[in-house]
Every structure is written in structure tokens, then in C-alpha cells.
Design a protein around this motif. Structure first.
Motif, PDB file in Angstrom:
ATOM      1  N   VAL A 209      11.177  54.133 -12.882  1.00 12.75           N
ATOM      2  CA  VAL A 209      10.516  55.337 -12.451  1.00 12.75           C
ATOM      3  C   VAL A 209       9.983  56.010 -13.513  1.00 12.75           C
ATOM      4  O   VAL A 209      10.468  56.258 -14.371  1.00 12.75           O
ATOM      5  N   ALA A 210       8.779  56.322 -13.046  1.00 12.10           N
ATOM      6  CA  ALA A 210       8.085  57.155 -14.164  1.00 12.10           C
ATOM      7  C   ALA A 210       7.185  58.096 -13.334  1.00 12.10           C
ATOM      8  O   ALA A 210       5.791  58.171 -13.394  1.00 12.10           O
ATOM      9  N   PRO A 211       7.794  59.232 -12.861  1.00 12.11           N
ATOM     10  CA  PRO A 211       7.177  60.525 -12.238  1.00 12.11           C
ATOM     11  C   PRO A 211       6.562  61.515 -13.059  1.00 12.11           C
ATOM     12  O   PRO A 211       6.615  61.301 -14.256  1.00 12.11           O
TER      13      PRO A 211
ATOM     14  N   ARG B  54      10.863  65.044 -27.100  1.00 15.74           N
ATOM     15  CA  ARG B  54      12.208  65.826 -26.781  1.00 15.74           C
ATOM     16  C   ARG B  54      12.227  66.452 -25.422  1.00 15.74           C
ATOM     17  O   ARG B  54      12.789  65.932 -24.469  1.00 15.74           O
ATOM     18  N   MET B  55      11.248  67.280 -25.469  1.00 18.11           N
ATOM     19  CA  MET B  55      11.026  67.940 -24.068  1.00 18.11           C
ATOM     20  C   MET B  55      10.844  66.845 -22.917  1.00 18.11           C
ATOM     21  O   MET B  55      11.542  67.258 -21.515  1.00 18.11           O
ATOM     22  N   CYS B  56      10.055  65.921 -23.099  1.00 18.66           N
ATOM     23  CA  CYS B  56      10.001  64.966 -22.123  1.00 18.66           C
ATOM     24  C   CYS B  56      11.237  64.132 -21.747  1.00 18.66           C
ATOM     25  O   CYS B  56      11.707  63.891 -20.600  1.00 18.66           O
ATOM     26  N   LYS B  57      11.766  63.729 -22.778  1.00 21.18           N
ATOM     27  CA  LYS B  57      13.139  62.948 -22.682  1.00 21.18           C
ATOM     28  C   LYS B  57      14.252  63.563 -21.980  1.00 21.18           C
ATOM     29  O   LYS B  57      15.008  62.963 -21.553  1.00 21.18           O
ATOM     30  N   THR B  58      14.082  64.776 -22.048  1.00 23.15           N
ATOM     31  CA  THR B  58      15.367  65.790 -21.321  1.00 23.15           C
ATOM     32  C   THR B  58      15.401  65.406 -19.914  1.00 23.15           C
ATOM     33  O   THR B  58      16.421  65.485 -19.376  1.00 23.15           O
ATOM     34  N   THR B  59      14.271  65.025 -19.368  1.00 18.08           N
ATOM     35  CA  THR B  59      14.376  64.838 -17.866  1.00 18.08           C
ATOM     36  C   THR B  59      13.628  63.378 -17.570  1.00 18.08           C
ATOM     37  O   THR B  59      14.174  62.707 -16.612  1.00 18.08           O
ATOM     38  N   HIS B  60      12.826  62.918 -18.429  1.00 15.79           N
ATOM     39  CA  HIS B  60      12.032  61.607 -18.154  1.00 15.79           C
ATOM     40  C   HIS B  60      11.934  60.587 -19.352  1.00 15.79           C
ATOM     41  O   HIS B  60      11.398  61.007 -20.335  1.00 15.79           O
ATOM     42  N   PHE B  61      12.563  59.666 -19.212  1.00 16.43           N
ATOM     43  CA  PHE B  61      12.736  58.773 -20.247  1.00 16.43           C
ATOM     44  C   PHE B  61      11.897  57.761 -20.226  1.00 16.43           C
ATOM     45  O   PHE B  61      11.681  57.125 -21.564  1.00 16.43           O
ATOM     46  N   ASP B  62      11.182  57.478 -19.362  1.00 20.35           N
ATOM     47  CA  ASP B  62      10.318  56.297 -19.439  1.00 20.35           C
ATOM     48  C   ASP B  62       9.036  56.352 -20.450  1.00 20.35           C
ATOM     49  O   ASP B  62       8.645  57.528 -20.527  1.00 20.35           O
ATOM     50  N   PRO B  63       8.775  55.207 -20.904  1.00 22.19           N
ATOM     51  CA  PRO B  63       7.801  55.457 -22.035  1.00 22.19           C
ATOM     52  C   PRO B  63       6.396  56.064 -21.337  1.00 22.19           C
ATOM     53  O   PRO B  63       5.552  56.521 -22.159  1.00 22.19           O
ATOM     54  N   ARG B  64       6.147  55.769 -20.365  1.00 22.66           N
ATOM     55  CA  ARG B  64       4.937  56.001 -19.667  1.00 22.66           C
ATOM     56  C   ARG B  64       4.622  57.504 -19.384  1.00 22.66           C
ATOM     57  O   ARG B  64       3.711  58.239 -19.520  1.00 22.66           O
ATOM     58  N   CYS B  65       5.852  58.281 -19.188  1.00 21.91           N
ATOM     59  CA  CYS B  65       6.080  59.555 -19.191  1.00 21.91           C
ATOM     60  C   CYS B  65       5.927  60.159 -20.364  1.00 21.91           C
ATOM     61  O   CYS B  65       5.204  61.234 -20.566  1.00 21.91           O
ATOM     62  N   ILE B  66       6.563  59.642 -21.580  1.00 27.63           N
ATOM     63  CA  ILE B  66       6.217  60.127 -22.799  1.00 27.63           C
ATOM     64  C   ILE B  66       4.929  59.939 -23.193  1.00 27.63           C
ATOM     65  O   ILE B  66       4.377  60.915 -23.800  1.00 27.63           O
TER      66      ILE B  66
END
Length: 401
Positions: free
Chosen positions: A198-200, A227-239
Motif C-alpha cells: 500500500v502506497a497511497p 518522520r511526518m510521512c512515516k507517521t501514517t505512510h511507511f512505504d518507501p514510495r510515499c517517503i
């Protein structure tokens, strides 16, 4: 950060006129009365216009504000076609030579839940990140608490009862066990349970708030963005999506721009993103990242309304890079994008924030900005932010607010 603004050009006409009456905004069904510090009265001077006069239209202030208001306006405009496919948009607005109107677009079953001209959850969460940085030293636990509170209550001063437009991934993460104690670990566990698939786009849609504050502190920008990304989205594509957007905006804000260095800025940000993620960024995801951000990519290529992936982070990222590279007006740029439908408010938000960071607040349509019902509330927040960043002086701040 030194102050860019002085009082030498501030006149009595720039002073804020307080309206003792309540202001009014309109939903599609009823009048909603709000506090006078939330919405402008019909004859009130716009605070951001006054600020720019006070700052002699300083280019940095202009682009910082462009980043913020491009986000909010792109989000609000994109709501008009959110979750529609391009064929339905074409039937609703058959004359391709005409701009989809704002805020008087044709209401859909989705968009009629908002006050006309309002932004959505994308910018609400952008504001939460801004507040976290300014009030909580970028602590992800503070952001997590703010986010959960917003989901349950919205912004009550705007008449909200809950946060509307919440994505499924964010809801799943925020209401998972132990989220407030360790939000990043909770986010990781949800991602793992989803088989790391999952990479929304719910992180990239809000991330430029980090670049607005930390544009001249790249180490802080990178660590906070992650950190702000990983707070809800952990996928490396999101980061990767968040890093690319924030690194581009930081360079836009730090450089004297012309049309010749945009591709250099984009290339540097993409390469640095790949370097930061290193071995955590699988080759296939990296190749797809570069495909979506390539200068040859067209809106047609992106299939923004494809039912199986309208919320994919890379589609939103690509929309941002389309906005970055656009040489057309804001209206033309966003109109072309949202005519493809899909997750149009989120695509519009990231397109708008990158467009605004490049071209500035002064390049955004003034009448459309004024049509956002809660612009005054947003104006005050941004002015307070710039004051805290030491970019406007105390006496100018006091004159405005």
C-alpha cells in the motif's frame, strides 16, 4: 532567518479593519455563521495583500506564500472533479477551451459536502503539520495527536464536527493499537500487514508544509519530511514522493529562478531522494519513481482516473512535477490537470504547491483566492508562521493582526 519586511511602506490603508459582526459562508443547503476572524467581510482588506505591500513584494515571501496558497487553492479547485472519470468531466464541461469555473463548478455527490470554495482534508492535514513544526518542534507524537483529534473533531472554529475526506490508510493507522505512543511503529505494522503493497498519496498531499518552514535547513527538512510521512505512510514510495516534493520546493525558495534551471533543480532533488533512501528503495520502485517524474511525462500517460489506482502516491507526485514545469497560468495548469478526474483535489494540491513555490503568490488568481471561504483564518495562520520564522517584523505583524 532575517526579517524581509519593514514598516516603511505600511500605510493606514494596510491596517486591518475589524468587523464586529459575524461573517457568513454558505454551504449548498444553509447559511453558516462563523467568527469574524475566520471569514472576510465583503469590504475587508485582504491581509496577505497588505503583507506583500509591507514587504515590497519580497520574492521569498511571495514564493513562500505561493507554496501555501497554491496548495490550498489547488486542493479546493480539484474538489470539483474529485472521484470523477475524464469522460464524466468532459460531459459536465464539454467546451475544452473553457476553464472549469471556481467556485461555481457543477456539484457532485461528493463535492456537495463542502462549503463552496473550501479546501479538503489535504490542506487540513497540511495545516496540522505546520502547527506541529511551529508549536511542537516537529515531534511526530504531537502530529499524531493533532491528526487523531482532527479526525474526531475537524477544526471546530470553521464549523467542523469531524474531519472530512479521510483516506482509508490514515484511518487504519490512526486507530490502530498504540498509535499515539509510537505512531511510526504503528504505521509500520499496518504497512507490513498489507504485505508492503500500500502506497497511497495521503502523505505527499500535505508534505510541503515542511519545506515552507525548513527551506533553508536541509537536514531538518529531510528528517522532518521522513518522520511526518512515516507517521501514517511507511512505504518507501510515499517517503520518496514527500522528499522529492520538499527538496524541489526548498531549492525553488533558495535560488534565483529562470526557465533554464528548473530541470537542474528537479534532477538534483530526484537524485538526492534516491541517495537518502539507499537500499530501502527497491530498484523497481526507483525506476517507477523516475518514470513518473520524467520531463517527457504527459497527463495522458498518468491515467489519473484509472479506477485501480487513483490514489497512488506516484500519480500525485507526477501531478506535482507537471505543475513545477508548467509555463501556463495557474488556472490553465490546474484546469488541464483536474479535467482528468481521479483524486483531483490531492493531485491539485501538490500541483498547486509546486507551481506556487516556483511562480509565487502573485501568480495565483486573486479572485479565486478570495473565494476560499476561510481564507482569512488561513491568512492569519500564515502571517503568524512568517513572524515565528523571523521573516516579518513585530510592528508589521501587529499592524496586520
Amino acid at each position: 532567518m532575517g526579517s524581509c519586511c519593514s514598516t516603511t511602506t505600511t500605510t493606514e490603508n494596510n491596517k486591518r479593519t475589524r468587523n464586529p459582526d459575524t461573517a457568513r459562508v454558505y454551504t449548498n443547503y444553509r447559511e453558516k455563521v462563523v467568527a469574524p476572524d475566520v471569514a472576510y467581510g465583503s469590504d475587508e482588506q485582504d491581509l496577505i495583500e497588505s503583507l506583500l505591500i509591507s514587504c515590497n513584494n519580497d520574492p521569498l515571501i511571495d514564493r513562500l506564500l505561493g507554496c501555501a496558497y497554491g496548495q490550498a487553492l489547488g486542493d479546493a479547485y480539484g474538489l470539483s472533479t474529485e472521484f470523477e472519470d475524464r469522460e464524466r468531466v468532459a460531459r459536465a464541461y464539454p467546451d475544452q477551451s473553457q476553464i472549469i469555473p471556481f467556485p461555481d463548478y457543477i456539484l457532485t455527490g461528493h463535492s456537495n459536502r463542502w462549503v463552496r470554495g473550501d479546501w479538503t482534508d489535504d490542506t487540513d492535514q497540511w495545516i496540522l503539520i505546520l502547527e506541529t513544526i511551529l508549536e511542537g518542534n516537529s515531534d511526530e507524537k504531537i502530529f499524531a495527536a493533532k491528526l487523531k483529534n482532527w479526525i474526531q473533531r475537524g477544526f471546530p472554529m470553521l464549523g467542523d464536527h469531524v474531519g472530512m475526506g479521510l483516506g482509508a490508510n490514515v484511518q487504519k493507522v490512526v486507530f490502530s493499537q498504540g498509535y499515539l505512543e509510537n505512531p511510526i511503529e504503528a504505521s509500520r505494522m499496518v504497512w507490513e500487514k498489507g504485505n508492503r503493497q500500500v502506497a497511497p498519496n495521503g502523505a505527499v498531499m500535505r508534505c510541503s508544509a515542511v519545506a515552507l518552514v525548513y527551506y533553508n535547513d536541509l537536514e531538518k527538512l529531510k528528517s522532518t519530511t521522513i518522520r511526518m510521512c512515516k507517521t501514517t505512510h511507511f512505504d518507501p514510495r510515499c517517503i520518496a514522493s514527500c522528499l522529492a516534493v520538499c527538496l524541489v520546493i526548498a531549492e525553488l525558495l533558495n535560488k534565483k529562478l529562470d526557465d533554464t534551471n528548473i530541470e537542474s533543480i528537479a534532477k538534483n532533488a530526484l537524485q538526492e531522494t534516491i541517495q537518502i533512501l539507499g537500499n530501502d528503495f527497491p530498484r523497481d520502485q526507483r525506476d517507477e519513481f523516475l518514470w513518473h517524474t520524467d520531463r517527457s511525462r504527459t497527463l495522458e500517460d498518468l491515467e489519473l482516473d484509472a479506477p485501480s489506482g487513483i490514489g497512488y502516491t506516484y500519480k500525485c507526485l507526477a501531478s506535482g512535477f507537471y505543475g513545477l514545469r508548467s509555463k501556463h497560468s495557474f488556472k490553465e495548469t490546474l484546469n488541464a490537470l483536474i479535467r482528468y478526474g481521479g483524486d483531483a483535489d490531492t493531485n491539485g494540491a501538490v500541483c498547486g504547491t509546486m507551481y506556487g513555490a516556483r511562480h509565487g503568490y502573485s501568480a495565483l488568481p486573486a479572485q479565486w483566492l478570495r473565494e476560499m471561504p476561510y481564507k482569512k483564518w488561513f491568512d492569519i495562520k500564515l502571517i503568524e508562521c512568517l513572524k515565528q520564522m523571523n521573516l516579518i517584523k513585530t510592528d508589521v505583524f501587529q499592524t496586520l493582526v
